[in-house]
Design a protein around this motif. Structure first.
Motif, mmCIF file in Angstrom:
data_model
loop_
_atom_site.group_PDB
_atom_site.id
_atom_site.type_symbol
_atom_site.label_atom_id
_atom_site.label_comp_id
_atom_site.label_asym_id
_atom_site.label_seq_id
_atom_site.Cartn_x
_atom_site.Cartn_y
_atom_site.Cartn_z
ATOM 1 N N THR A 41 0.853 -1.189 0.000
ATOM 2 C CA THR A 41 0.000 0.000 0.000
ATOM 3 C C THR A 41 0.883 1.232 0.000
ATOM 4 N N ASP A 42 0.575 2.163 -0.887
ATOM 5 C CA ASP A 42 1.284 3.440 -0.942
ATOM 6 C C ASP A 42 0.491 4.466 -0.143
ATOM 7 N N TRP A 43 1.154 5.101 0.819
ATOM 8 C CA TRP A 43 0.534 6.142 1.636
ATOM 9 C C TRP A 43 1.201 7.474 1.340
ATOM 10 N N THR A 44 0.402 8.500 1.204
ATOM 11 C CA THR A 44 0.897 9.861 1.115
ATOM 12 C C THR A 44 0.708 10.494 2.479
ATOM 13 N N ILE A 45 1.736 11.158 2.970
ATOM 14 C CA ILE A 45 1.683 11.782 4.296
ATOM 15 C C ILE A 45 1.592 13.294 4.121
ATOM 16 N N GLU A 46 0.610 13.888 4.758
ATOM 17 C CA GLU A 46 0.438 15.333 4.728
ATOM 18 C C GLU A 46 0.468 15.875 6.143
ATOM 19 N N ARG A 47 0.898 17.119 6.256
ATOM 20 C CA ARG A 47 0.890 17.788 7.562
ATOM 21 C C ARG A 47 -0.397 18.593 7.709
ATOM 22 N N PRO A 48 -1.144 18.364 8.771
ATOM 23 C CA PRO A 48 -2.335 19.183 9.010
ATOM 24 C C PRO A 48 -1.951 20.628 9.313
ATOM 25 N N THR A 49 -2.817 21.548 8.932
ATOM 26 C CA THR A 49 -2.629 22.967 9.249
ATOM 27 C C THR A 49 -3.940 23.508 9.794
ATOM 28 N N ALA A 50 -3.913 24.724 10.261
ATOM 29 C CA ALA A 50 -5.142 25.350 10.756
ATOM 30 C C ALA A 50 -6.167 25.466 9.631
ATOM 31 N N GLU A 51 -5.688 25.700 8.406
ATOM 32 C CA GLU A 51 -6.580 25.817 7.259
ATOM 33 C C GLU A 51 -7.044 24.456 6.746
ATOM 34 N N ARG A 52 -6.244 23.423 6.966
ATOM 35 C CA ARG A 52 -6.574 22.064 6.518
ATOM 36 C C ARG A 52 -6.433 21.078 7.662
ATOM 37 N N PRO A 53 -7.373 21.065 8.588
ATOM 38 C CA PRO A 53 -7.297 20.101 9.688
ATOM 39 C C PRO A 53 -7.709 18.710 9.204
ATOM 40 N N PHE A 54 -7.216 17.689 9.870
ATOM 41 C CA PHE A 54 -7.569 16.316 9.532
ATOM 42 C C PHE A 54 -8.012 15.581 10.799
#
Length: 89
Positions: A46-59
């Motif tokens: 499985t390929d996972w993409t990792i993103e950092r949450p921000t105030a504008e883009r919470p996860f």
């Protein structure tokens, strides 16, 4: 089984068979996510993409429902995000 962690400027191959090796993988992903922008990990085919949450883009994790503060993982085919613990168990 081996996990392949890739980022701008390099990558890591890490064993990912035992619970201890999985814990080390999770720690490496979290550490790299704090410092690198473009991060991917391939484990269990499985390929996972990792993103950092921000105030504008919470996860929020789709499995445990925790608010994510360091890293959010998703696959290219699935927009739902997961925390490192749920995605890389």
């Amino acid at each position: 089984m081996t996990a392949h962690l890739t980022f701008v400027g390099g990558g890591l191959l890490l064993p990912a068979r035992t619970p201890y090796e999985r814990q080390l993988l999770r720690e490496h992903v979290l550490d790299r996510a704090r410092h690198k922008e473009h991060l991917r990990v391939r484990v269990d085919q499985t390929d996972w993409t990792i993103e950092r949450p921000t105030a504008e883009r919470p996860f929020v994790c789709g499995r445990c429902k925790r608010r994510l503060t360091v890293a959010a993982l998703h696959t290219p085919r699935q927009p739902e995000t997961y925390c490192v613990a749920c995605a890389l168990r």
